[in-house]
Write a protein that holds these residues in place. Structure first.
Motif, short mmCIF file in Angstrom:
data_model
loop_
_atom_site.label_atom_id
_atom_site.label_comp_id
_atom_site.label_asym_id
_atom_site.label_seq_id
_atom_site.Cartn_x
_atom_site.Cartn_y
_atom_site.Cartn_z
N SER A 1 0.85 -1.18 0.00
CA SER A 1 0.00 0.00 0.00
C SER A 1 0.89 1.24 0.00
CB SER A 1 -0.90 -0.01 1.24
OG SER A 1 -0.11 -0.01 2.42
N PRO A 2 0.34 2.43 -0.25
CA PRO A 2 1.19 3.63 -0.30
C PRO A 2 2.06 3.83 0.94
CG PRO A 2 -0.96 4.13 -1.21
CD PRO A 2 -1.05 2.73 -0.67
N SER A 3 1.58 3.42 2.11
CA SER A 3 2.38 3.58 3.32
C SER A 3 3.62 2.69 3.33
CB SER A 3 1.53 3.27 4.55
OG SER A 3 1.07 1.93 4.53
N ASP B 1 -0.52 -6.77 -0.81
CA ASP B 1 -1.14 -7.55 -1.88
C ASP B 1 -0.05 -8.52 -2.34
OD1 ASP B 1 -3.19 -8.35 -3.46
OD2 ASP B 1 -2.96 -6.78 -4.96
N ALA C 1 -1.93 -0.19 6.57
CA ALA C 1 -0.97 -0.92 5.75
C ALA C 1 -1.65 -2.13 5.13
CB ALA C 1 0.23 -1.36 6.59
N HIS C 2 -1.24 -2.45 3.91
CA HIS C 2 -1.83 -3.60 3.22
C HIS C 2 -0.77 -4.25 2.33
CE1 HIS C 2 -5.40 -5.85 1.70
NE2 HIS C 2 -4.58 -6.04 0.66
N CYS D 1 -6.42 -1.81 -0.73
CA CYS D 1 -5.11 -1.45 -0.19
C CYS D 1 -5.14 -0.13 0.56
CB CYS D 1 -4.08 -1.39 -1.32
SG CYS D 1 -3.70 -3.02 -2.00
N LEU D 2 -6.24 0.60 0.47
CA LEU D 2 -6.37 1.85 1.22
C LEU D 2 -7.31 1.72 2.41
CD1 LEU D 2 -6.65 4.44 -1.71
CD2 LEU D 2 -4.61 3.75 -0.43
N GLU E 1 3.46 -1.76 -6.22
CA GLU E 1 2.56 -0.88 -5.47
C GLU E 1 1.12 -1.32 -5.66
OE1 GLU E 1 2.24 3.14 -6.87
OE2 GLU E 1 1.48 3.87 -4.94
N CYS E 2 0.35 -1.29 -4.59
CA CYS E 2 -1.10 -1.46 -4.66
C CYS E 2 -1.71 -0.12 -4.25
CB CYS E 2 -1.55 -2.58 -3.74
SG CYS E 2 -3.29 -3.04 -3.96
N PRO E 3 -2.07 0.72 -5.22
CA PRO E 3 -2.37 2.12 -4.93
C PRO E 3 -3.80 2.44 -4.52
CG PRO E 3 -2.39 1.77 -7.29
CD PRO E 3 -2.04 0.44 -6.67
#
Length: 298
Positions: free
Chosen positions: A109-111, A159, A156-157, A151-152, A145-147
């Motif tokens: 995820s982005p984080s 994939d 945190a996620h 994932c949001l 990335e899973c944007p």
């Protein structure tokens, strides 16, 4: 007349000093090129299934060394026993299915992805939320990335590839775990450890005598980089490279002259550790070639 002669002599000395100055080998940061960052796409073919070898330690979610487990969500994408994606937003391409990544990868995820600065970071991920979970951690590397989407939904996620998701399951229950949908998992940051593998510098196909772009992979320890600098032959000064996308960094000439190889590259890891690969890119380097350093983070 004497005063005029002194003025001319002083002016000539200033010009000579400027010509000999290290300013002559500094470079302007490159403008964005025409490369487009790949997007995270599920549904690719399976690859070899091996066990990755990054080592584990007690860790926080964003910097290893202390702290406990954090909560996250997890899903998987791609083939059930595959490597998730052929490439992804870090630019590792087919390396994700080969040693030392060995399909034990995840899109973060982005984080976790951090705009590409999280590429190469290693995490332990485990689950107890499903009867198919073994409770034993699997170590994964962020390679994509899973944007959006699920994932949001959480801080945190992961994939995960089908291979790494299945590695969290009890023996013989990998398919059942992959069919569980969104899992609640625990994770922590761990140091990467690629036994017998030194850092690789893969020169991008778009590189030329005036523009240099390189993919950097397999860093031990932090696994990811916060800064990269390059020194041209005979220059004596380091110039920052620019992160182009994912794990690719770029550098270009603004003098109208070709860049002078061999190049030395200085790496700064996420925790600030510095490593120098002297003359790692040789004179006569080729676009598309991979050059191995003689060093790695210990």
């Amino acid at each position: 007349m004497a005063k005029s002669s002194y003025t001319l002599l002083f002016g000539a000395l200033v010009v000579l000093a400027l010509l000999a100055s290290p300013i002559a080998c500094t470079r302007k940061l490159a403008k964005p090129n025409k490369h487009r960052r790949p997007t995270h796409k599920p549904g690719v073919r399976a690859r070899s299934n091996h066990t990755a070898t990054p080592s584990a330690s007690d860790a926080r979610g964003d910097a290893y060394g202390s702290g406990g487990w954090l909560s996250a969500g997890a899903t998987y994408y791609g083939a059930p026993n595959g490597d998730g994606s052929d490439g992804g937003a870090c630019g590792y391409q087919t390396a994700v299915g080969q040693r030392p990544f060995s399909s034990m990868i995840a899109a973060g995820s982005p984080s976790l992805f951090k705009g590409g600065k999280g590429c190469g970071a290693c995490y332990e991920v485990k689950c107890n939320s499903n009867t198919a979970c073994s409770g034993q951690p699997a170590t994964v590397v962020i390679t994509d990335e899973c944007p959006g989407g699920v994932c949001l939904a959480e801080a945190a996620h992961f994939d995960m590839s089908g291979t790494s998701m299945g590695a969290m399951a009890k023996p013989g229950m990998a398919d059942r775990l992959r069919a569980a949908g969104i899992l609640k998992v625990q994770y922590k940051r761990v140091p990467c450890k690629y036994s017998g593998v030194n850092i690789a510098f893969r020169v991008d196909q778009g590189s030329n005598p005036f523009y240099f772009e390189v993919l950097i992979e397999f860093e031990d320890g932090d696994g990811d980089l916060s800064a990269v600098d390059l020194m041209e032959a005979g220059c004596g000064t380091w110039t920052p490279m620019v992160q182009n996308w994912g794990a690719l960094w770029r550098y270009n000439s603004n003098t109208g002259k070709a860049l002078k190889a061999p190049f030395s590259i200085r790496l700064t890891s996420d925790s600030g550790k510095v490593l120098v690969a002297n003359n790692v890119i040789p004179a006569g380097w080729k676009a598309g070639a991979t050059y191995r350093s003689l060093v790695n983070y210990s």
